[in-house]
Write a protein that holds these residues in place. Structure first.
Motif, PDB file in Angstrom:
ATOM      1  N   MET A 164       2.441   1.910  -3.268  1.00 12.14           N
ATOM      2  CA  MET A 164       1.514   2.344  -4.296  1.00 12.14           C
ATOM      3  C   MET A 164       1.444   3.866  -4.313  1.00 12.14           C
ATOM      4  O   MET A 164       1.430   4.491  -5.373  1.00 12.14           O
ATOM      5  CB  MET A 164       0.148   1.755  -3.979  1.00 12.14           C
ATOM      6  CG  MET A 164      -0.753   1.567  -5.142  1.00 12.14           C
ATOM      7  SD  MET A 164      -1.984   0.309  -4.753  1.00 12.14           S
ATOM      8  CE  MET A 164      -3.193   1.261  -3.882  1.00 12.14           C
TER       9      MET A 164
ATOM     10  N   ASP B 262      -4.033   0.966 -10.461  1.00 10.54           N
ATOM     11  CA  ASP B 262      -4.242   0.781  -9.017  1.00 10.54           C
ATOM     12  C   ASP B 262      -5.584   1.352  -8.602  1.00 10.54           C
ATOM     13  O   ASP B 262      -6.310   0.758  -7.803  1.00 10.54           O
ATOM     14  CB  ASP B 262      -3.138   1.494  -8.224  1.00 10.54           C
ATOM     15  CG  ASP B 262      -1.799   0.799  -8.377  1.00 10.54           C
ATOM     16  OD1 ASP B 262      -1.807  -0.412  -8.667  1.00 10.54           O
ATOM     17  OD2 ASP B 262      -0.768   1.465  -8.233  1.00 10.54           O
TER      18      ASP B 262
ATOM     19  N   ARG C 131       4.524   5.482  -5.559  1.00  8.27           N
ATOM     20  CA  ARG C 131       4.750   5.072  -6.950  1.00  8.27           C
ATOM     21  C   ARG C 131       6.100   4.388  -7.140  1.00  8.27           C
ATOM     22  O   ARG C 131       6.833   4.677  -8.092  1.00  8.27           O
ATOM     23  CB  ARG C 131       4.648   6.277  -7.877  1.00  8.27           C
ATOM     24  CG  ARG C 131       3.211   6.720  -8.118  1.00  8.27           C
ATOM     25  CD  ARG C 131       3.165   7.953  -8.995  1.00  8.27           C
ATOM     26  NE  ARG C 131       1.800   8.241  -9.396  1.00  8.27           N
ATOM     27  CZ  ARG C 131       1.232   7.739 -10.485  1.00  8.27           C
ATOM     28  NH1 ARG C 131       1.886   6.929 -11.267  1.00  8.27           N
ATOM     29  NH2 ARG C 131      -0.024   8.048 -10.786  1.00  8.27           N
TER      30      ARG C 131
ATOM     31  N   ARG D 179      -4.510   5.166   5.138  1.00  8.39           N
ATOM     32  CA  ARG D 179      -3.921   5.464   3.836  1.00  8.39           C
ATOM     33  C   ARG D 179      -3.112   6.764   3.883  1.00  8.39           C
ATOM     34  O   ARG D 179      -2.034   6.864   3.313  1.00  8.39           O
ATOM     35  CB  ARG D 179      -5.010   5.563   2.763  1.00  8.39           C
ATOM     36  CG  ARG D 179      -5.592   4.202   2.388  1.00  8.39           C
ATOM     37  CD  ARG D 179      -6.721   4.334   1.403  1.00  8.39           C
ATOM     38  NE  ARG D 179      -7.333   3.044   1.084  1.00  8.39           N
ATOM     39  CZ  ARG D 179      -6.897   2.245   0.120  1.00  8.39           C
ATOM     40  NH1 ARG D 179      -5.859   2.595  -0.607  1.00  8.39           N
ATOM     41  NH2 ARG D 179      -7.486   1.081  -0.114  1.00  8.39           N
TER      42      ARG D 179
ATOM     43  N   MET E 297      -1.144   7.190  -6.947  1.00  7.83           N
ATOM     44  CA  MET E 297      -1.588   5.880  -7.433  1.00  7.83           C
ATOM     45  C   MET E 297      -1.723   5.892  -8.950  1.00  7.83           C
ATOM     46  O   MET E 297      -2.168   6.861  -9.544  1.00  7.83           O
ATOM     47  CB  MET E 297      -2.946   5.523  -6.823  1.00  7.83           C
ATOM     48  CG  MET E 297      -2.850   5.100  -5.382  1.00  7.83           C
ATOM     49  SD  MET E 297      -4.099   3.910  -4.967  1.00  7.83           S
ATOM     50  CE  MET E 297      -5.582   4.851  -5.156  1.00  7.83           C
ATOM     51  N   SER E 298      -1.346   4.806  -9.565  1.00  2.76           N
ATOM     52  CA  SER E 298      -1.499   4.710 -11.015  1.00  2.76           C
ATOM     53  C   SER E 298      -2.962   4.413 -11.337  1.00  2.76           C
ATOM     54  O   SER E 298      -3.708   3.957 -10.476  1.00  2.76           O
ATOM     55  CB  SER E 298      -0.605   3.590 -11.541  1.00  2.76           C
ATOM     56  OG  SER E 298      -1.087   2.352 -11.082  1.00  2.76           O
TER      57      SER E 298
ATOM     58  N   ARG F 142       7.313  -2.985  -6.681  1.00  3.40           N
ATOM     59  CA  ARG F 142       6.819  -3.015  -5.313  1.00  3.40           C
ATOM     60  C   ARG F 142       6.478  -4.417  -4.855  1.00  3.40           C
ATOM     61  O   ARG F 142       6.474  -4.712  -3.668  1.00  3.40           O
ATOM     62  CB  ARG F 142       5.624  -2.086  -5.151  1.00  3.40           C
ATOM     63  CG  ARG F 142       4.440  -2.418  -6.016  1.00  3.40           C
ATOM     64  CD  ARG F 142       3.314  -1.465  -5.686  1.00  3.40           C
ATOM     65  NE  ARG F 142       2.099  -1.939  -6.260  1.00  3.40           N
ATOM     66  CZ  ARG F 142       1.344  -1.217  -7.085  1.00  3.40           C
ATOM     67  NH1 ARG F 142       1.682  -0.001  -7.388  1.00  3.40           N
ATOM     68  NH2 ARG F 142       0.241  -1.731  -7.590  1.00  3.40           N
TER      69      ARG F 142
ATOM     70  N   LEU G  95       0.798  -1.235   0.000  1.00  6.16           N
ATOM     71  CA  LEU G  95       0.000   0.000   0.000  1.00  6.16           C
ATOM     72  C   LEU G  95       0.832   1.287   0.000  1.00  6.16           C
ATOM     73  O   LEU G  95       0.645   2.152  -0.870  1.00  6.16           O
ATOM     74  CB  LEU G  95      -0.961  -0.032   1.191  1.00  6.16           C
ATOM     75  CG  LEU G  95      -2.213   0.820   1.071  1.00  6.16           C
ATOM     76  CD1 LEU G  95      -3.029   0.431  -0.145  1.00  6.16           C
ATOM     77  CD2 LEU G  95      -3.068   0.655   2.327  1.00  6.16           C
ATOM     78  N   PRO G  96       1.788   1.459   0.942  1.00  5.37           N
ATOM     79  CA  PRO G  96       2.555   2.710   0.907  1.00  5.37           C
ATOM     80  C   PRO G  96       3.367   2.867  -0.370  1.00  5.37           C
ATOM     81  O   PRO G  96       3.560   3.986  -0.856  1.00  5.37           O
ATOM     82  CB  PRO G  96       3.472   2.607   2.131  1.00  5.37           C
ATOM     83  CG  PRO G  96       3.461   1.182   2.522  1.00  5.37           C
ATOM     84  CD  PRO G  96       2.163   0.612   2.070  1.00  5.37           C
TER      85      PRO G  96
ATOM     86  N   LEU H  33       0.111   6.368   5.496  1.00 10.46           N
ATOM     87  CA  LEU H  33       1.066   5.627   4.681  1.00 10.46           C
ATOM     88  C   LEU H  33       1.507   6.420   3.460  1.00 10.46           C
ATOM     89  O   LEU H  33       2.143   5.886   2.564  1.00 10.46           O
ATOM     90  CB  LEU H  33       0.456   4.305   4.228  1.00 10.46           C
ATOM     91  CG  LEU H  33       0.081   3.354   5.375  1.00 10.46           C
ATOM     92  CD1 LEU H  33      -0.542   2.092   4.819  1.00 10.46           C
ATOM     93  CD2 LEU H  33       1.316   3.021   6.198  1.00 10.46           C
ATOM     94  N   GLY H  34       1.119   7.705   3.410  1.00  6.56           N
ATOM     95  CA  GLY H  34       1.644   8.552   2.338  1.00  6.56           C
ATOM     96  C   GLY H  34       0.634   8.931   1.274  1.00  6.56           C
ATOM     97  O   GLY H  34       1.018   9.516   0.264  1.00  6.56           O
TER      98      GLY H  34
ATOM     99  N   GLN I 231       8.686   0.626   3.014  1.00  5.55           N
ATOM    100  CA  GLN I 231       8.920   2.021   2.633  1.00  5.55           C
ATOM    101  C   GLN I 231      10.398   2.376   2.680  1.00  5.55           C
ATOM    102  O   GLN I 231      10.787   3.434   2.232  1.00  5.55           O
ATOM    103  CB  GLN I 231       8.173   2.962   3.587  1.00  5.55           C
ATOM    104  CG  GLN I 231       6.676   2.832   3.558  1.00  5.55           C
ATOM    105  CD  GLN I 231       6.042   3.641   4.672  1.00  5.55           C
ATOM    106  OE1 GLN I 231       5.419   3.098   5.573  1.00  5.55           O
ATOM    107  NE2 GLN I 231       6.212   4.952   4.625  1.00  5.55           N
TER     108      GLN I 231
END
Lengths: 234, 415
Positions: free
Chosen positions: A109, B5, A112, B322, B1-2, A116, A106-107, B325-326, A156
C-alpha cells in the motif's frame, strides 16, 4: 551489498552517553546468509536497525548498494524500507485489527504497488498460509503469525531480509519451519538474509556468524567447531 | 497510500473504537447543530426586523423644499416653497424617474375639525390619490380621494381613525359633514387604525383632503409661482436597491425644472442609512449567536484533538510498524488527519440534519410572546460543514504531526 565503516551509535540515557555500537566495520555481500549473535545489550539490534535504515549511525559510514544513507532524505529511507528491506520481528509486529492478507498488503500500500492482492496471495502461498489469509492475527498460532510476518516481508520482493530473533517466541517445531523458509529464500531466490539470534541451531545453518560484544564485532567467521566451542565458553 | 486506502484505513481505525468515536462525533454534532439552529433563529429574527424596517420605508424617498432664504429669519430645511404640485406630476413620468413606483406630494396644515358639538384639533394633510398607495393607507369606511376631487378642489375629507372616533364615536361617518377651519367638508372615508408596524397610530390623528383644496382653501401661505406648492413629496421607489438611482433621477429632473446652476433648492432624504445601520446591528446579532454556538463547535474540536492524541499514543507501535514497512511521514500524517477529518465530517453531517430538524421544529414556536421564525439557508449548512471540516483538520493536524514525526525506531520500541 551492505558496507559499514567504523559505525558508532551513541544513545543519550539521561546525561550518560551509552555507546550501543562502538566502531563496527562490516561487509555483507549480496546473497549471503548471516547470523548475528551476542549477549543482550551487545548491540545486535542496534546494528540491525542501522542496516534496516530505521536508525542512522552517530558516526561512521553506512553504504547500502553504494548509497551513503547519511545523505538520504527521510522519504528516501522510507522508500528503501518499503521496497528493498523486509523486516521480520521477534514479536511479529502484525497490526491486530487487520487480517493476514491485509497485513501482507500493508507495505505494498505504501509503495503503491498495483496488483497487491495478487502479490499478497502469492506471498502467503509461499509460506503455506493461503487458507488462513482472512484470519486475524489473534486467530493464528505464533508460528503462523511469524509466517505472516515473513509473507509481509516477501510481498515487498526485497533484496535484503532482516530478521531480529525471529524464533525467539516460538517452539522448536515452528522455529525449524521458520528457519527452513529463510534458508530456502536465501538459497533459491538469492535474498540476502541477516538474522539476529540466540539460537545456535539457527546460527549453524547460516554461512557466516558475526559475534558481537559491547558494541564491537569480536568474531566473524563461518560456523565451525572452533566457533561453537567459543560460544559455549562464553 | 491512495485516497481509497486512506479512507478505508480511517474507517477501520474508527470502527475499532466505536464508543470513543461516537462520543467524539457527538461533540461535533452538538456544535454544528447549535450553529445551524441558532443561526437559523437569528436569521429569522433578522428577517423579521428587516421586514419591519422595510415597512417603515426602505424604499421611500422624501423630497422637501430647501430653506426659505427670504423673510426675517432662517427657518430651516423644508420651509421654502420651491416644490410644486407640477414637480410632483413631473416625477410621476417614467421617462424622467423610471425608478419611482408612486409619487405622493403632500401639503401640511392644521386645523380645528368640528362635527356637530364635538371638535378636535388635528393635522390636515393635502394629498393626491397616489398617497393611498405610497403610504399604504387602508380604509375602514368609504373611499379615498380621487383625481376628480383634485381637479375640482372638492371639499371632501378622509378622517384618521382617532379623529373619526372623537367626532363620531364608533359610527360610520361617511356622508356626514365636518367643518375644518369653518369650511364645510364631506367625509368620504375613514382610515383604518394601524395597529402594527412602525406606522402604528400615525394616521390616526390625521385628516386627509385633496391637495388643491388644502392649498386654495386651507393653507395660510401662497406662492407667487402660480402653481400649488407642496411641503414634501413622498416617493416610493420600486425596490430598495433602486433608491440611489431614484435619488439621482429626481435630482436631475428638479434641477432642470428649477433651472438650477448652483446649489439645489430641495433636499432628498432617504431611509437607507437607517436601514443600513439596522442591518449592521442585526448582522452583529446573528454573528453573536453563531459565535456562541461556535464555542460548542470549538469544544467538539478539542474533543477530536484529545481523542486523536490518545489514539496516537496508543498506536505508537503501529506507527513504528508502518514506518518500518515503508510509510513516509506524509502517509502517517494523512492517515491520522483522515481519521480526524472523518470524525468531524460525519459529526458535521449528522449535526446538519439535527440542526435543520431543530430549526424546522422551532419555526412557528412562540417564545416570550414573539413568534419564532427560522430562516434556513443552504449557506448556513455549507458554512457549518466547512467549519467542521476545518475544525477536524485544525485539531487533527497537531496529533497527526506528532505521529508523523515519530522516529521509526522509537515508535517500534514503544511498549
Amino acid at each position: 551489498m551492505i558496507i559499514l565503516e567504523n559505525v558508532k551509535k551513541v544513545y543519550n540515557v539521561g546525561s550518560v552517553e551509552v555507546a550501543a555500537l562502538n566502531g563496527v566495520s562490516l561487509c555483507i555481500a549480496k546473497g549471503e546468509m548471516v547470523a548475528v549473535m551476542g549477549v543482550s545489550g551487545s548491540g545486535k539490534s542496534t546494528l540491525m536497525n542501522i542496516i534496516g535504515c530505521l536508525d542512522l549511525p552517530t558516526s561512521g559510514v553506512y553504504r547500502l548498494e553504494d548509497r551513503n544513507v547519511a545523505y538520504l532524505t527521510d522519504n528516501h529511507l522510507a522508500e528503501i524500507r518499503g521496497r528493498e528491506i523486509g523486516f521480520i520481528f521477534q514479536t511479529y509486529n502484525l497490526l491486530p485489527r487487520l487480517t493476514a492478507r491485509r497485513n501482507v498488503e500493508l507495505p505494498l500500500m505504501y509503495s503503491r504497488e498495483p496488483n497487491r492482492r495478487e502479490r499478497a496471495r502469492y506471498a502467503l502461498e509461499r509460506v503455506g498460509l493461503s487458507e488462513r489469509a482472512n484470519h486475524l492475527p489473534t486467530e493464528l498460532s505464533g508460528g503462523e503469525q511469524q509466517r505472516v510476518g515473513i509473507a509481509r516481508a516477501l510481498a515487498q520482493e526485497p533484496t535484503i531480509i532482516l530478521a531480529d530473533e525471529p524464533t525467539g517466541n516460538l517452539d522448536s517445531g515452528s522455529s525449524n519451519e521458520i528457519i527452513s523458509i529463510l534458508t530456502r529464500l536465501n538459497r533459491e531466490e538469492g535474498i540476502t538474509v541477516v538474522v539476529v539470534t540466540h539460537s545456535t541451531e539457527i546460527a549453524v545453518r547460516t554461512q557466516r556468524i558475526i559475534y558481537m560484544l559491547d558494541g564491537r564485532v569480536v568474531a566473524d567467521k563461518p560456523p565451525g567447531a572452533s566457533f561453537r566451542k567459543r560460544v559455549w565458553e562464553q | 497510500m491512495s485516497p481509497a486506502d486512506t479512507l478505508w484505513s480511517a474507517l477501520t481505525a474508527l470502527w475499532v473504537n466505536k464508543l470513543r468515536s461516537s462520543l467524539t462525533i457527538l461533540g461535533i454534532v452538538i456544535g454544528v447543530a447549535a450553529v445551524i439552529s441558532l443561526m437559523s433563529i437569528g436569521r429569522g429574527a433578522q428577517a423579521a426586523i428587516t421586514e419591519d424596517i422595510q415597512s417603515l420605508g426602505a424604499n421611500q424617498l422624501i423630497v422637501q423644499p430647501g430653506a426659505a432664504t427670504e423673510g426675517p429669519r432662517f427657518l430651516g430645511q423644508g420651509t421654502g416653497s420651491t416644490l410644486t404640485l407640477d414637480d410632483a406630476y413631473a416625477m410621476m413620468d417614467p421617462v424622467w424617474v423610471p425608478s419611482a413606483a408612486a409619487v405622493a406630494p403632500e401639503l401640511s396644515t392644521g386645523g380645528q375639525i368640528v362635527a356637530g358639538r364635538a371638535n378636535t384639533f388635528s393635522q390636515v394633510l393635502g394629498v393626491t390619490p397616489e398617497y393611498e398607495l405610497a403610504q399604504e393607507v387602508t380604509l375602514s369606511y368609504g373611499d379615498f380621494i380621487t383625481a376628480g376631487h383634485i381637479a375640482n378642489r372638492s371639499e371632501v375629507v378622509v378622517l384618521g381613525s382617532r379623529v373619526s372616533e372623537s367626532l363620531f364615536g364608533l359610527r360610520d361617518p361617511v356622508g356626514q359633514t365636518v367643518k375644518i377651519n369653518e369650511r364645510q367638508f364631506t367625509v368620504i372615508g375613514v382610515m383604518a387604525r394601524n395597529e402594527t408596524g412602525v406606522w402604528a397610530g400615525v394616521f390616526g390623528e390625521t385628516a386627509l383632503v385633496p391637495i388643491t383644496t388644502a392649498y386654495y382653501r386651507l393653507a395660510v401661505e401662497r406662492t407667487t409661482q402660480g402653481s400649488v406648492s407642496v411641503d414634501r413629496i413622498n416617493v416610493q421607489v420600486k425596490s430598495p436597491d433602486l433608491v440611489d438611482d431614484a435619488e439621482r433621477e429626481i435630482t436631475n429632473l428638479l434641477r432642470l425644472r428649477h433651472r438650477l446652476t448652483g446649489g439645489n433648492d430641495f433636499y432628498i432624504n432617504n431611509f437607507q442609512d437607517i436601514i443600513d445601520s439596522f442591518e449592521d446591528a442585526t448582522n452583529t446579532f446573528v454573528i453573536f449567536l453563531g459565535s456562541i454556538a461556535g464555542i460548542s463547535l470549538l469544544v467538539g474540536g478539542i474533543g477530536i484533538m484529545n481523542i486523536m492524541l490518545v489514539s496516537v499514543a496508543e498506536r505508537t507501535r503501529e506507527i513504528g510498524i508502518r514506518k518500518a514497512l515503508g510509510a513516509k511521514r506524509k502517509d502517517i500524517l494523512v492517515q491520522f488527519m483522515g481519521e480526524a477529518t472523518l470524525l468531524s465530517l460525519v459529526g458535521g453531517g449528522i449535526g446538519v440534519l439535527v440542526g435543520v430538524g431543530i430549526s424546522r421544529l422551532a419555526d412557528g414556536w412562540s417564545l416570550a410572546g414573539e413568534t419564532l421564525n427560522t430562516t434556513f439557508n443552504l449557506d448556513i449548512v455549507l458554512l457549518a460543514l466547512a467549519v467542521s471540516a476545518v475544525v477536524g483538520i485544525f485539531f487533527g493536524i497537531y496529533p497527526a504531526m506528532r505521529a508523523a514525526r515519530l522516529r521509526p525506531i522509537d515508535a517500534l520500541r514503544y511498549e
